[in-house]
Write a protein that holds these residues in place. Sequence first.
Motif, short mmCIF file in Angstrom:
data_model
loop_
_atom_site.label_atom_id
_atom_site.label_comp_id
_atom_site.label_asym_id
_atom_site.label_seq_id
_atom_site.Cartn_x
_atom_site.Cartn_y
_atom_site.Cartn_z
N SER A 177 0.82 -1.21 0.00
CA SER A 177 0.00 0.00 0.00
C SER A 177 0.85 1.26 0.00
CB SER A 177 -0.94 0.00 1.21
OG SER A 177 -1.85 -1.07 1.14
N ILE A 178 1.93 1.26 0.79
CA ILE A 178 2.81 2.43 0.83
C ILE A 178 3.46 2.66 -0.53
CG2 ILE A 178 5.00 3.31 1.76
CD1 ILE A 178 4.25 2.00 4.43
N LEU A 179 3.98 1.58 -1.11
CA LEU A 179 4.63 1.71 -2.41
C LEU A 179 3.65 2.16 -3.48
CD1 LEU A 179 7.31 1.38 -3.88
CD2 LEU A 179 6.73 -1.02 -4.28
N ALA A 188 5.06 13.59 -6.39
CA ALA A 188 4.64 14.48 -5.32
C ALA A 188 5.05 13.90 -3.97
CB ALA A 188 3.13 14.68 -5.36
N VAL A 189 5.35 14.77 -3.02
CA VAL A 189 5.73 14.34 -1.68
C VAL A 189 4.48 13.91 -0.91
CG1 VAL A 189 6.76 15.02 0.51
CG2 VAL A 189 7.73 15.85 -1.65
N VAL A 190 4.55 12.75 -0.26
CA VAL A 190 3.45 12.26 0.57
C VAL A 190 3.97 12.18 2.00
CG1 VAL A 190 1.73 10.44 0.90
CG2 VAL A 190 2.67 10.86 -1.39
N ALA A 192 4.27 11.35 6.09
CA ALA A 192 4.06 10.15 6.88
C ALA A 192 2.63 10.11 7.43
CB ALA A 192 5.07 10.09 8.03
N ARG A 193 2.13 11.27 7.84
CA ARG A 193 0.75 11.32 8.34
C ARG A 193 -0.24 10.90 7.25
NH1 ARG A 193 -2.85 13.48 11.99
NH2 ARG A 193 -1.22 14.30 13.36
N GLU A 194 -0.06 11.41 6.04
CA GLU A 194 -0.98 11.07 4.96
C GLU A 194 -0.91 9.58 4.64
OE1 GLU A 194 -2.19 12.33 0.38
OE2 GLU A 194 -0.52 13.32 1.40
N LEU A 195 0.30 9.03 4.60
CA LEU A 195 0.44 7.59 4.35
C LEU A 195 -0.28 6.80 5.43
CD1 LEU A 195 4.21 7.38 3.31
CD2 LEU A 195 2.24 6.90 1.84
N TYR A 196 -0.05 7.18 6.68
CA TYR A 196 -0.67 6.46 7.79
C TYR A 196 -2.19 6.56 7.75
CZ TYR A 196 -1.25 4.47 12.42
OH TYR A 196 -1.62 3.65 13.46
N CYS A 197 -2.67 7.77 7.50
CA CYS A 197 -4.12 7.97 7.50
C CYS A 197 -4.79 7.24 6.34
CB CYS A 197 -4.44 9.46 7.45
SG CYS A 197 -3.97 10.36 8.96
N GLN A 198 -4.16 7.20 5.18
CA GLN A 198 -4.75 6.50 4.05
C GLN A 198 -4.77 4.99 4.29
OE1 GLN A 198 -6.32 8.01 1.82
NE2 GLN A 198 -5.56 10.07 2.15
N ILE A 199 -3.79 4.49 5.01
CA ILE A 199 -3.68 3.04 5.21
C ILE A 199 -4.46 2.57 6.42
CG2 ILE A 199 -2.04 1.19 5.75
CD1 ILE A 199 0.02 2.81 4.09
N TRP A 237 13.17 15.71 3.93
CA TRP A 237 13.20 15.95 5.37
C TRP A 237 12.20 17.01 5.80
CZ3 TRP A 237 15.31 12.22 7.84
CH2 TRP A 237 16.37 11.50 7.25
N GLY A 238 11.44 16.65 6.82
CA GLY A 238 10.43 17.54 7.34
C GLY A 238 9.14 17.54 6.56
N CYS A 239 9.10 16.80 5.45
CA CYS A 239 7.90 16.79 4.60
C CYS A 239 7.32 15.39 4.41
CB CYS A 239 8.22 17.39 3.23
SG CYS A 239 8.73 19.13 3.29
N GLY A 240 8.15 14.43 4.03
CA GLY A 240 7.63 13.09 3.79
C GLY A 240 8.49 12.31 2.83
N TYR A 241 7.84 11.56 1.92
CA TYR A 241 8.55 10.67 1.02
C TYR A 241 8.02 10.84 -0.40
CZ TYR A 241 9.55 8.50 5.51
OH TYR A 241 9.93 8.30 6.82
N LYS A 242 8.86 10.47 -1.38
CA LYS A 242 8.41 10.55 -2.77
C LYS A 242 9.20 9.56 -3.61
CE LYS A 242 11.53 14.25 -4.31
NZ LYS A 242 11.61 15.57 -4.98
#
Length: 245
Positions: A177-179, A188-190, A192-199, A237-242
């Motif tokens: 799901s994360i991938l 686009a940068v996603v 950690a909160r958005e990843l967690y909330c979507q999952i 850093w400070g934003c998320g992952y992409k």
Amino acid sequence: MGERIVVVDDEREICDLVRVYLENEGFAVESFYDGDAALARLEDAGAPRPDLAVLDVMLPGADGFELCRKIRERATYPVIMLTAKGEEVDKIRGLTLGADDYVTKPFLPLELVARIKAQLRRYKRYGSEEDALEEGAPHYGRKPGEVITYAGLVMDIPAHACTLNERPLNLTPTEFSILRLLLEAEGAVVSARELYCQIFGDAYYENGSGSITVHIRHLREKMGDSFENPTYIKTVWGCGYKIER
């Protein structure tokens, strides 16, 4: 009959309480109070396959880590670990072994039920646009049922299969799901909160926010991706992952 849940906890009161809550939700529940009995059940090829397992870390006989490792040797159904309050090492170890989520004791039974339902929704309905809309997941313009390709990475969403340079990647439901979310974001940068909330749903983000970091690290290990100079999953850093496309 609903999905089959295996619950393993040597504290009988907790195990029996969880069973009552889950059976009230229509699940078929198998309870075990020690690790060896649970391991025998999980390795019984003639027994019905579980849809999800809830494993306490501390158990007589085989512990929760051993059970999780055995499950991941042969199956990808979701695993939720029960950990003691403050035992961050246990949480990280469980996620590294392939667990999808953890719940810290003491916990509210309804929180555990909510986590179980979220895991089962994702596990049972990968690639379903209707389900993703129910969960509020972003589509980023991508049609459901597509095969996503990028730099040797091939993700077949309906088949829940992923390869990297023609090498199969054995991903847990959470890792998949994360991938998928990162690939669909198309650079686009996603967060950690958005990843967690979507999952998992956003109700318990503060209780499990660190799990995304561990899942990302595990994904990188499986993909052979460097943390210092990654080809695929990059940290902003400070934003998320992409994943740059």
